[in-house]
Design an enzyme around this catalytic site. Sequence first.
Site, short mmCIF file in Angstrom:
data_model
loop_
_atom_site.label_atom_id
_atom_site.label_comp_id
_atom_site.label_asym_id
_atom_site.label_seq_id
_atom_site.Cartn_x
_atom_site.Cartn_y
_atom_site.Cartn_z
N HIS A 193 46.37 97.75 -19.65
CA HIS A 193 47.80 97.82 -19.09
C HIS A 193 48.93 97.69 -20.46
O HIS A 193 49.80 97.16 -20.28
CB HIS A 193 48.11 96.69 -18.00
CG HIS A 193 47.41 97.01 -16.75
ND1 HIS A 193 45.91 96.84 -16.49
CD2 HIS A 193 47.78 97.51 -15.54
CE1 HIS A 193 45.83 97.28 -15.19
NE2 HIS A 193 46.83 97.67 -14.68
N CYS A 215 49.55 117.07 -22.11
CA CYS A 215 49.18 115.53 -22.33
C CYS A 215 50.30 115.20 -23.38
O CYS A 215 49.93 113.98 -23.70
CB CYS A 215 47.82 115.62 -22.95
SG CYS A 215 46.59 115.79 -21.46
N GLU A 252 37.47 108.84 -20.39
CA GLU A 252 39.12 109.25 -19.68
C GLU A 252 38.98 109.52 -18.24
O GLU A 252 39.25 110.61 -17.97
CB GLU A 252 39.68 110.31 -20.47
CG GLU A 252 40.46 109.85 -21.68
CD GLU A 252 41.35 110.89 -22.18
OE1 GLU A 252 42.00 110.73 -23.51
OE2 GLU A 252 41.27 112.12 -21.50
#
Length: 167
Positions: free
Chosen positions: A71, A28, A149
């Site tokens: 975004h 990650c 998530e």
Amino acid sequence: MERRIEIDGWKSGIRFSSCHMLLRHDKCSRLHGHTYCIHLRITGSVNEDMMLFDFGRVKEVLRGLASVLDHRTIIPTGNEEIGVTSSEDGRNVVVDLGGRTYSIPKEDAILLPIRMSTAEELSRYLLERFIKETGPGVNISRIELGVDEGMGQGAWCSMDLTARGAG
């Protein structure tokens, strides 16, 4: 008698898609993204209108919080191990994350006062923002906010408002 209301972000459409990277994590630490979801639980006593908290107001605030993150690339500014500067022309945010350098257009980045862009830190940050924006009344004893998530994995943060003497 305590009561509780809950908002399920998946069912209520309180979602945002963002990318991030984590310091010192094998997989990650690379730039990657998620479709996140925000959930909320409020506990307390009903007011004179027999309501704990207006569902519409809760969803309005949560959607507003989600829209700010949607975004965008989430950049933590509360960690001295992560370098965050501007490009020479001022158009980009430059992030140094353990030897990896990213240059991201400012309009595509969101700088947050968190130590890491984990679901745990996002849940804390969003809970604090929710409380700041709504200013819950004396009838609210506890607020819990969760950030997923993706479906099936998330982190929660809670705050006992009676211990703070909130009102």
